[in-house]
Design a protein around this motif. Structure first.
Motif, PDB file in Angstrom:
ATOM      1  N   ASP A  56      45.925  37.615  38.758  1.00 20.95           N
ATOM      2  CA  ASP A  56      45.720  36.226  38.342  1.00 20.95           C
ATOM      3  C   ASP A  56      45.106  36.179  36.944  1.00 20.95           C
ATOM      4  O   ASP A  56      45.558  35.409  36.095  1.00 20.95           O
ATOM      5  N   GLU A  57      44.101  37.000  36.698  1.00 27.01           N
ATOM      6  CA  GLU A  57      43.467  37.002  35.380  1.00 27.01           C
ATOM      7  C   GLU A  57      44.470  37.396  34.304  1.00 27.01           C
ATOM      8  O   GLU A  57      44.514  36.796  33.232  1.00 27.01           O
ATOM      9  N   LYS A  58      45.288  38.368  34.609  1.00 30.14           N
ATOM     10  CA  LYS A  58      46.321  38.797  33.649  1.00 30.14           C
ATOM     11  C   LYS A  58      47.277  37.638  33.359  1.00 30.14           C
ATOM     12  O   LYS A  58      47.618  37.382  32.198  1.00 30.14           O
ATOM     13  N   ASP A  59      47.712  36.940  34.397  1.00 26.42           N
ATOM     14  CA  ASP A  59      48.633  35.810  34.228  1.00 26.42           C
ATOM     15  C   ASP A  59      47.980  34.656  33.465  1.00 26.42           C
ATOM     16  O   ASP A  59      48.625  34.004  32.643  1.00 26.42           O
ATOM     17  N   ILE A  60      46.709  34.402  33.738  1.00 26.27           N
ATOM     18  CA  ILE A  60      45.984  33.329  33.051  1.00 26.27           C
ATOM     19  C   ILE A  60      45.828  33.665  31.574  1.00 26.27           C
ATOM     20  O   ILE A  60      46.065  32.822  30.700  1.00 26.27           O
ATOM     21  N   ARG A  61      45.443  34.890  31.280  1.00 26.62           N
ATOM     22  CA  ARG A  61      45.317  35.306  29.878  1.00 26.62           C
ATOM     23  C   ARG A  61      46.675  35.217  29.164  1.00 26.62           C
ATOM     24  O   ARG A  61      46.738  34.874  27.989  1.00 26.62           O
ATOM     25  N   ALA A  62      47.756  35.507  29.891  1.00 29.12           N
ATOM     26  CA  ALA A  62      49.100  35.423  29.305  1.00 29.12           C
ATOM     27  C   ALA A  62      49.442  33.990  28.901  1.00 29.12           C
ATOM     28  O   ALA A  62      50.135  33.780  27.897  1.00 29.12           O
ATOM     29  N   VAL A  63      48.952  33.008  29.650  1.00 31.47           N
ATOM     30  CA  VAL A  63      49.187  31.601  29.291  1.00 31.47           C
ATOM     31  C   VAL A  63      48.569  31.317  27.922  1.00 31.47           C
ATOM     32  O   VAL A  63      49.215  30.735  27.038  1.00 31.47           O
ATOM     33  N   LEU A  64      47.321  31.749  27.734  1.00 27.71           N
ATOM     34  CA  LEU A  64      46.634  31.497  26.466  1.00 27.71           C
ATOM     35  C   LEU A  64      47.253  32.299  25.323  1.00 27.71           C
ATOM     36  O   LEU A  64      47.375  31.793  24.195  1.00 27.71           O
ATOM     37  N   GLU A  65      47.654  33.535  25.615  1.00 25.52           N
ATOM     38  CA  GLU A  65      48.309  34.349  24.580  1.00 25.52           C
ATOM     39  C   GLU A  65      49.616  33.700  24.142  1.00 25.52           C
ATOM     40  O   GLU A  65      49.926  33.652  22.941  1.00 25.52           O
ATOM     41  N   ALA A  66      50.393  33.191  25.100  1.00 24.95           N
ATOM     42  CA  ALA A  66      51.661  32.528  24.776  1.00 24.95           C
ATOM     43  C   ALA A  66      51.403  31.264  23.959  1.00 24.95           C
ATOM     44  O   ALA A  66      52.175  30.940  23.049  1.00 24.95           O
ATOM     45  N   GLN A  67      50.321  30.557  24.268  1.00 25.25           N
ATOM     46  CA  GLN A  67      49.986  29.367  23.484  1.00 25.25           C
ATOM     47  C   GLN A  67      49.695  29.740  22.034  1.00 25.25           C
ATOM     48  O   GLN A  67      50.179  29.087  21.114  1.00 25.25           O
ATOM     49  N   ALA A  68      48.903  30.786  21.831  1.00 30.16           N
ATOM     50  CA  ALA A  68      48.557  31.199  20.458  1.00 30.16           C
ATOM     51  C   ALA A  68      49.808  31.640  19.694  1.00 30.16           C
ATOM     52  O   ALA A  68      49.991  31.273  18.529  1.00 30.16           O
ATOM     53  N   VAL A  69      50.691  32.390  20.346  1.00 30.87           N
ATOM     54  CA  VAL A  69      51.931  32.844  19.696  1.00 30.87           C
ATOM     55  C   VAL A  69      52.781  31.635  19.310  1.00 30.87           C
ATOM     56  O   VAL A  69      53.274  31.545  18.178  1.00 30.87           O
ATOM     57  N   PRO A 134      42.492  31.277  44.991  1.00 30.00           N
ATOM     58  CA  PRO A 134      43.785  31.815  44.565  1.00 30.00           C
ATOM     59  C   PRO A 134      44.599  30.836  43.711  1.00 30.00           C
ATOM     60  O   PRO A 134      45.552  31.231  43.069  1.00 30.00           O
ATOM     61  N   ASN A 135      44.196  29.566  43.688  1.00 29.63           N
ATOM     62  CA  ASN A 135      44.972  28.560  42.968  1.00 29.63           C
ATOM     63  C   ASN A 135      44.183  27.794  41.919  1.00 29.63           C
ATOM     64  O   ASN A 135      44.683  26.798  41.379  1.00 29.63           O
ATOM     65  N   LYS A 168      47.183  27.018  39.748  1.00 33.59           N
ATOM     66  CA  LYS A 168      48.411  27.779  39.977  1.00 33.59           C
ATOM     67  C   LYS A 168      49.407  26.830  40.634  1.00 33.59           C
ATOM     68  O   LYS A 168      49.239  26.426  41.783  1.00 33.59           O
ATOM     69  N   LEU A 169      50.426  26.479  39.881  1.00 32.27           N
ATOM     70  CA  LEU A 169      51.448  25.553  40.341  1.00 32.27           C
ATOM     71  C   LEU A 169      52.734  26.330  40.618  1.00 32.27           C
ATOM     72  O   LEU A 169      52.812  27.523  40.297  1.00 32.27           O
ATOM     73  N   PRO A 170      53.750  25.692  41.187  1.00 32.90           N
ATOM     74  CA  PRO A 170      54.995  26.428  41.467  1.00 32.90           C
ATOM     75  C   PRO A 170      55.591  27.120  40.239  1.00 32.90           C
ATOM     76  O   PRO A 170      56.214  28.174  40.365  1.00 32.90           O
ATOM     77  N   ASP A 171      55.369  26.558  39.039  1.00 37.25           N
ATOM     78  CA  ASP A 171      55.908  27.186  37.827  1.00 37.25           C
ATOM     79  C   ASP A 171      54.871  28.033  37.097  1.00 37.25           C
ATOM     80  O   ASP A 171      55.018  28.333  35.917  1.00 37.25           O
ATOM     81  N   GLY A 172      53.815  28.428  37.787  1.00 34.33           N
ATOM     82  CA  GLY A 172      52.808  29.323  37.218  1.00 34.33           C
ATOM     83  C   GLY A 172      51.495  28.622  36.921  1.00 34.33           C
ATOM     84  O   GLY A 172      51.287  27.462  37.261  1.00 34.33           O
ATOM     85  N   TRP A 173      50.574  29.351  36.281  1.00 34.40           N
ATOM     86  CA  TRP A 173      49.266  28.826  35.922  1.00 34.40           C
ATOM     87  C   TRP A 173      49.420  27.817  34.788  1.00 34.40           C
ATOM     88  O   TRP A 173      50.088  28.095  33.793  1.00 34.40           O
TER      89      TRP A 173
END
Length: 186
Positions: A56-69, A134-135, A168-173
């Motif tokens: 979950d932490e990895k996925d959450i960090r990926a959301v922020l990384e994708a935002q910055a990119v 978890p959500n 955590k929604l059906p389409d991810g965090w």
């Protein structure tokens, strides 16, 4: 049958051995039951899509990384993909509360994409992720924007702190609440 001392002593020894064996059997059965229960809970969690706090932490960090990119490419739609596309999204900054995904996007457009504005280069740092369930999770961190075209040194950077709540929604965090505070200019 007589109740001789020898017979009673033999019976006491037999009962003592029986109780020891029964005690050991109960401990073994208890350990097996706990192990089987743990395996069952793990299997159900995996089958239902529940994830581990580390993933979950990895996925959450990926959301922020994708935002910055996305931000750094000038892709506001890509940046906004990290937010919950719903009217219940809240964004708080500078004493103002913006409600809804569309109004939040319009705020970003006005502030960073209007005539004479630039988006700058965005970085996130000092991220602290805390899962509540978890959500549901929270991330605290620091942001910094560097504006390359800005001539005034005092306006060349903007930085501050933020706290975002994610679900955590059906389409991810997705970020469902964002509270961002800019550092005071000195």
């Amino acid at each position: 049958m007589s109740d001789s001392p020898t017979t009673l002593a033999n019976e006491v020894r037999f009962r003592a051995k029986f109780l020891k064996v029964a005690f050991l059997v109960n401990i073994v059965l208890f350990v097996l039951l706990i192990g089987a229960g743990t395996a069952l809970v793990t299997a159900v969690a995996r089958a239902t899509g529940a994830s581990t706090p580390a993933s979950d932490e990895k996925d959450i960090r990926a959301v922020l990384e994708a935002q910055a990119v996305a931000w750094n490419k000038g892709d506001l739609d890509g940046f906004m993909a990290g937010y919950w596309n719903d009217e219940k999204l809240t964004f708080i900054s500078g004493g103002d509360i913006t409600g809804g995904w569309k109004k939040t996007k319009e705020r970003y457009e006005k502030r960073y994409q209007a005539e004479g504005k630039e988006m700058g280069k965005l970085t996130f740092s000092e991220l602290h992720v805390e899962a509540f369930s978890p959500n549901a999770a929270m991330v605290r961190g620091k942001f910094e924007l560097v504006f390359e075209k800005e001539k005034d040194e005092k306006k060349k950077t903007a930085s501050g702190r933020f706290t975002v709540l994610l679900r955590k929604l059906p389409d991810g965090w997705k970020i469902v609440h964002d509270h961002t505070s800019a550092d005071e200019k000195k």
